[in-house]
Design a protein around this motif. Structure first.
Motif, PDB file in Angstrom:
ATOM      1  N   LEU A  52     106.034 -12.542  11.021  1.00 30.44           N
ATOM      2  CA  LEU A  52     105.406 -12.658  12.328  1.00 30.44           C
ATOM      3  C   LEU A  52     106.380 -13.166  13.388  1.00 30.44           C
ATOM      4  O   LEU A  52     106.102 -13.061  14.572  1.00 30.44           O
ATOM      5  CB  LEU A  52     104.169 -13.557  12.239  1.00 30.44           C
ATOM      6  N   LEU A  54     109.326 -11.831  13.794  1.00 27.31           N
ATOM      7  CA  LEU A  54     109.932 -10.564  14.221  1.00 27.31           C
ATOM      8  C   LEU A  54     111.409 -10.674  14.586  1.00 27.31           C
ATOM      9  O   LEU A  54     111.910  -9.901  15.386  1.00 27.31           O
ATOM     10  CB  LEU A  54     109.147  -9.969  15.394  1.00 27.31           C
ATOM     11  N   THR A  96      94.816  -4.167  10.575  1.00 22.48           N
ATOM     12  CA  THR A  96      96.066  -4.949  10.528  1.00 22.48           C
ATOM     13  C   THR A  96      97.271  -4.027  10.402  1.00 22.48           C
ATOM     14  O   THR A  96      98.274  -4.220  11.095  1.00 22.48           O
ATOM     15  CB  THR A  96      96.026  -5.943   9.358  1.00 22.48           C
ATOM     16  N   GLU A  99      97.741  -2.319  13.821  1.00 24.99           N
ATOM     17  CA  GLU A  99      98.281  -3.267  14.807  1.00 24.99           C
ATOM     18  C   GLU A  99      99.741  -3.577  14.531  1.00 24.99           C
ATOM     19  O   GLU A  99     100.544  -3.706  15.450  1.00 24.99           O
ATOM     20  CB  GLU A  99      97.455  -4.556  14.803  1.00 24.99           C
ATOM     21  N   TRP A 100     100.090  -3.695  13.251  1.00 22.79           N
ATOM     22  CA  TRP A 100     101.474  -3.985  12.881  1.00 22.79           C
ATOM     23  C   TRP A 100     102.399  -2.859  13.329  1.00 22.79           C
ATOM     24  O   TRP A 100     103.467  -3.108  13.891  1.00 22.79           O
ATOM     25  CB  TRP A 100     101.570  -4.221  11.377  1.00 22.79           C
ATOM     26  N   ARG A 102     101.876  -0.664  15.790  1.00 22.11           N
ATOM     27  CA  ARG A 102     101.971  -0.672  17.254  1.00 22.11           C
ATOM     28  C   ARG A 102     102.845  -1.830  17.747  1.00 22.11           C
ATOM     29  O   ARG A 102     103.631  -1.661  18.675  1.00 22.11           O
ATOM     30  CB  ARG A 102     100.575  -0.745  17.869  1.00 22.11           C
ATOM     31  N   LEU A 103     102.701  -2.989  17.126  1.00 23.00           N
ATOM     32  CA  LEU A 103     103.478  -4.156  17.533  1.00 23.00           C
ATOM     33  C   LEU A 103     104.970  -3.927  17.314  1.00 23.00           C
ATOM     34  O   LEU A 103     105.785  -4.245  18.178  1.00 23.00           O
ATOM     35  CB  LEU A 103     103.016  -5.403  16.768  1.00 23.00           C
ATOM     36  N   LYS A 104     105.331  -3.366  16.171  1.00 23.08           N
ATOM     37  CA  LYS A 104     106.747  -3.100  15.891  1.00 23.08           C
ATOM     38  C   LYS A 104     107.342  -2.168  16.941  1.00 23.08           C
ATOM     39  O   LYS A 104     108.427  -2.416  17.455  1.00 23.08           O
ATOM     40  CB  LYS A 104     106.916  -2.452  14.508  1.00 23.08           C
ATOM     41  N   LYS A 105     106.622  -1.123  17.270  1.00 26.38           N
ATOM     42  CA  LYS A 105     107.139  -0.152  18.248  1.00 26.38           C
ATOM     43  C   LYS A 105     107.252  -0.771  19.632  1.00 26.38           C
ATOM     44  O   LYS A 105     108.231  -0.563  20.341  1.00 26.38           O
ATOM     45  CB  LYS A 105     106.271   1.095  18.257  1.00 26.38           C
ATOM     46  N   LEU A 106     106.237  -1.551  20.018  1.00 24.88           N
ATOM     47  CA  LEU A 106     106.264  -2.213  21.324  1.00 24.88           C
ATOM     48  C   LEU A 106     107.442  -3.179  21.427  1.00 24.88           C
ATOM     49  O   LEU A 106     108.182  -3.173  22.415  1.00 24.88           O
ATOM     50  CB  LEU A 106     104.948  -2.956  21.565  1.00 24.88           C
ATOM     51  N   LEU A 107     107.640  -3.989  20.411  1.00 27.72           N
ATOM     52  CA  LEU A 107     108.732  -4.963  20.451  1.00 27.72           C
ATOM     53  C   LEU A 107     110.100  -4.295  20.407  1.00 27.72           C
ATOM     54  O   LEU A 107     111.039  -4.758  21.049  1.00 27.72           O
ATOM     55  CB  LEU A 107     108.582  -5.969  19.314  1.00 27.72           C
TER      56      LEU A 107
END
Length: 185
Positions: A52, A54, A96, A99-100, A102-107
């Motif tokens: 988390l 990242l 989950t 969301e994981w 999408r979060l990886k791509k956004l970051l």
């Protein structure tokens, strides 16, 4: 026989061997107790939470992004995403995973636009320290911000057209004039 602070100390090979055996047994017992209290599965779970944070996501190639630390997320989903007897799941496994991803791509996209150095920030602090000195410590934040923008974006003082600025100031209808309350009466 030796003495230490008035106490007689005897030292024999048998006593040394006995002390070494006691020390070895003590250390082994500590290790057994640590393994019993903190099994590998528990330490792996704690390590999975590090996902988390990242860290390092900005340096991975695009083709590896889809699987970046998925094993850690799977471990967390396995622990918290399934019903276990009377204990209900804390998270929805499918949500989950989505969301994981999408979060990886956004970051990863955000990492591409973040500055890779701090020179701009350091330059900004240096400009602030030049403008807001000990003698100007009550400078309001909006004034300080305006001065910082002028310093960063405005022309150099040698290139500034003072005559043009004075004409604009004179032609401005609403102007604050500094005066005392006694002068107003």
């Amino acid at each position: 026989m030796q003495r230490y602070k008035g106490v007689s100390i005897s030292d024999t090979p048998t006593q040394r061997k006995s002390a070494s055996t006691v020390k070895t047994n003590f250390i082994q017992n500590i290790l057994v107790q640590l393994d019993r209290r903190f099994p590998k599965s528990a330490t792996d779970l704690v390590a999975a939470f590090a996902v988390l944070g990242l860290g390092g996501i900005e340096f991975i190639p695009a083709d590896e992004l889809d699987t970046f630390r998925d094993d850690k997320i799977e471990m967390l989903i396995e622990k918290y995403g399934e019903d276990k007897g009377e204990q209900k799941a804390h998270i929805n496994a499918l949500e989950t995973k989505g969301e994981w991803l999408r979060l990886k791509k956004l970051l990863a996209e955000m990492a591409l636009v973040l500055p890779i150095h701090t020179a701009d920030v350091e330059r900004g602090f240096r400009a602030q320290n030049v403008l807001k000195t000990a003698f100007r410590n009550r400078l309001a934040s909006d004034k300080l911000n305006t001065l910082l923008v002028l310093r960063a974006e405005g022309p150099h003082w040698k290139e500034f057209e003072y005559g043009k600025a004075l004409k604009k100031f004179r032609n401005k209808k609403e102007r604050k004039i500094f005066c005392t309350t006694a002068a107003k009466k």
